[in-house]
Write a protein that holds these residues in place. Structure first.
Motif, PDB file in Angstrom:
ATOM      1  N   LEU A 149       0.825  -1.209   0.000  1.00 46.63           N
ATOM      2  CA  LEU A 149       0.000   0.000   0.000  1.00 46.63           C
ATOM      3  C   LEU A 149       0.862   1.264   0.000  1.00 46.63           C
ATOM      4  O   LEU A 149       0.549   2.231  -0.703  1.00 46.63           O
ATOM      5  N   ALA A 150       1.949   1.268   0.766  1.00 50.24           N
ATOM      6  CA  ALA A 150       2.833   2.433   0.799  1.00 50.24           C
ATOM      7  C   ALA A 150       3.483   2.660  -0.562  1.00 50.24           C
ATOM      8  O   ALA A 150       3.549   3.802  -1.046  1.00 50.24           O
ATOM      9  N   MET A 151       3.948   1.592  -1.199  1.00 51.49           N
ATOM     10  CA  MET A 151       4.566   1.721  -2.522  1.00 51.49           C
ATOM     11  C   MET A 151       3.566   2.216  -3.557  1.00 51.49           C
ATOM     12  O   MET A 151       3.881   3.069  -4.384  1.00 51.49           O
ATOM     13  N   MET A 152       2.349   1.694  -3.503  1.00 52.52           N
ATOM     14  CA  MET A 152       1.332   2.120  -4.469  1.00 52.52           C
ATOM     15  C   MET A 152       0.893   3.552  -4.208  1.00 52.52           C
ATOM     16  O   MET A 152       0.722   4.326  -5.149  1.00 52.52           O
ATOM     17  N   ARG A 153       0.731   3.908  -2.954  1.00 51.75           N
ATOM     18  CA  ARG A 153       0.334   5.281  -2.619  1.00 51.75           C
ATOM     19  C   ARG A 153       1.411   6.260  -3.111  1.00 51.75           C
ATOM     20  O   ARG A 153       1.107   7.297  -3.699  1.00 51.75           O
ATOM     21  N   ASP A 154       2.668   5.907  -2.911  1.00 52.84           N
ATOM     22  CA  ASP A 154       3.771   6.746  -3.374  1.00 52.84           C
ATOM     23  C   ASP A 154       3.767   6.855  -4.903  1.00 52.84           C
ATOM     24  O   ASP A 154       3.906   7.945  -5.447  1.00 52.84           O
ATOM     25  N   ALA A 155       3.581   5.740  -5.583  1.00 50.71           N
ATOM     26  CA  ALA A 155       3.597   5.719  -7.048  1.00 50.71           C
ATOM     27  C   ALA A 155       2.392   6.445  -7.649  1.00 50.71           C
ATOM     28  O   ALA A 155       2.460   6.908  -8.790  1.00 50.71           O
ATOM     29  N   LEU A 156       1.301   6.542  -6.902  1.00 48.70           N
ATOM     30  CA  LEU A 156       0.075   7.178  -7.395  1.00 48.70           C
ATOM     31  C   LEU A 156      -0.103   8.598  -6.847  1.00 48.70           C
ATOM     32  O   LEU A 156      -1.210   9.131  -6.828  1.00 48.70           O
ATOM     33  N   GLY A 157       0.971   9.195  -6.397  1.00 51.94           N
ATOM     34  CA  GLY A 157       0.907  10.587  -5.959  1.00 51.94           C
ATOM     35  C   GLY A 157       0.173  10.802  -4.649  1.00 51.94           C
ATOM     36  O   GLY A 157      -0.501  11.816  -4.469  1.00 51.94           O
ATOM     37  N   GLY A 158       0.270   9.849  -3.728  1.00 57.18           N
ATOM     38  CA  GLY A 158      -0.320  10.018  -2.407  1.00 57.18           C
ATOM     39  C   GLY A 158      -1.752   9.514  -2.267  1.00 57.18           C
ATOM     40  O   GLY A 158      -2.372   9.689  -1.234  1.00 57.18           O
ATOM     41  N   ARG A 159      -2.286   8.895  -3.284  1.00 60.80           N
ATOM     42  CA  ARG A 159      -3.677   8.401  -3.195  1.00 60.80           C
ATOM     43  C   ARG A 159      -3.712   6.912  -3.543  1.00 60.80           C
ATOM     44  O   ARG A 159      -2.732   6.362  -4.018  1.00 60.80           O
ATOM     45  N   LEU A 160      -4.846   6.296  -3.316  1.00 62.74           N
ATOM     46  CA  LEU A 160      -5.036   4.875  -3.637  1.00 62.74           C
ATOM     47  C   LEU A 160      -6.239   4.666  -4.554  1.00 62.74           C
ATOM     48  O   LEU A 160      -6.847   3.600  -4.558  1.00 62.74           O
ATOM     49  N   ALA A 161      -6.585   5.680  -5.332  1.00 59.53           N
ATOM     50  CA  ALA A 161      -7.728   5.553  -6.245  1.00 59.53           C
ATOM     51  C   ALA A 161      -7.526   4.351  -7.159  1.00 59.53           C
ATOM     52  O   ALA A 161      -6.439   4.137  -7.692  1.00 59.53           O
ATOM     53  N   GLY A 162      -8.567   3.553  -7.321  1.00 58.84           N
ATOM     54  CA  GLY A 162      -8.503   2.375  -8.174  1.00 58.84           C
ATOM     55  C   GLY A 162      -8.071   1.114  -7.456  1.00 58.84           C
ATOM     56  O   GLY A 162      -7.968   0.051  -8.063  1.00 58.84           O
ATOM     57  N   LEU A 163      -7.817   1.219  -6.144  1.00 62.48           N
ATOM     58  CA  LEU A 163      -7.410   0.050  -5.369  1.00 62.48           C
ATOM     59  C   LEU A 163      -8.462  -1.049  -5.512  1.00 62.48           C
ATOM     60  O   LEU A 163      -9.654  -0.804  -5.314  1.00 62.48           O
ATOM     61  N   PRO A 164      -8.046  -2.274  -5.873  1.00 63.09           N
ATOM     62  CA  PRO A 164      -9.015  -3.356  -6.011  1.00 63.09           C
ATOM     63  C   PRO A 164      -9.711  -3.698  -4.693  1.00 63.09           C
ATOM     64  O   PRO A 164      -9.256  -3.332  -3.614  1.00 63.09           O
ATOM     65  N   ASP A 165     -10.784  -4.451  -4.817  1.00 60.47           N
ATOM     66  CA  ASP A 165     -11.588  -4.830  -3.653  1.00 60.47           C
ATOM     67  C   ASP A 165     -10.877  -5.792  -2.713  1.00 60.47           C
ATOM     68  O   ASP A 165     -11.178  -5.828  -1.529  1.00 60.47           O
ATOM     69  N   VAL A 166      -9.957  -6.600  -3.247  1.00 66.47           N
ATOM     70  CA  VAL A 166      -9.300  -7.638  -2.440  1.00 66.47           C
ATOM     71  C   VAL A 166      -7.804  -7.675  -2.743  1.00 66.47           C
ATOM     72  O   VAL A 166      -7.404  -7.589  -3.906  1.00 66.47           O
ATOM     73  N   LEU A 167      -7.010  -7.803  -1.679  1.00 64.20           N
ATOM     74  CA  LEU A 167      -5.560  -7.979  -1.779  1.00 64.20           C
ATOM     75  C   LEU A 167      -5.204  -9.272  -1.063  1.00 64.20           C
ATOM     76  O   LEU A 167      -5.727  -9.532   0.019  1.00 64.20           O
TER      77      LEU A 167
END
Length: 153
Positions: free
Chosen positions: A73-91
């Motif tokens: 989540l931290a890597m994705m948030r960083d790569a997406l400019g501080g947000r998690l828009a589009g995060l899938p329903d299940v990890l």
């Protein structure tokens, strides 16, 4: 540690649930997370981004992201400019390093992938490459479809 069954509700939102054989109704994300655990995942979670970010285990209890989930989540948030828009329903995270992402789409509601979900998937593929296993899980009842869960990669 809050339980999904004890969470407050809001009257202006609509959500569909899976009804288990014992009559219990749960979010489809919990059902998918449970299936991924059965397939050998060491951890699986379903997500909610409606009002705030919530991560829940297959047991329907809220958890703080930790270990691989927190790193992902931290890597994705960083790569997406501080947000998690589009995060899938299940990890889900597997002992072999594989990361499973599942997006649940209700066929009866004609639910479709959104541009933010495609962007999230593109960024995740660039970051995690072959470790990533992404699929859409169709569920519910469509005109010519039987009820249940079906994955499409």
């Amino acid at each position: 540690g809050e339980s999904w069954h004890r969470s407050p509700t809001t009257g202006d939102q609509r959500e569909h649930y899976v009804q288990l054989e014992n009559g219990e109704q749960i979010p489809v994300g919990a059902m998918i997370a449970r299936e991924l655990m059965t397939e050998g995942a060491s951890d699986a979670y379903f997500t909610e981004l409606w009002i705030r970010f919530v991560l829940m285990g297959p047991d329907l209890v809220c958890v703080e992201p930790r270990g691989e989930a927190a790193q992902f989540l931290a890597m994705m948030r960083d790569a997406l400019g501080g947000r998690l828009a589009g995060l899938p329903d299940v990890l889900a995270f597997f002992p072999d390093g594989r990361i499973a992402l599942r997006e649940a789409k209700n066929v009866g509601a004609k639910d479709r992938l959104q541009p933010t979900q495609h962007e999230f998937a593109r960024v995740a593929r660039r970051r995690f490459g072959s470790r990533l296993d992404i699929a859409v899980v169709e569920w519910g009842r469509g005109e010519k479809k039987r009820p249940g869960l079906r994955s499409k990669r």
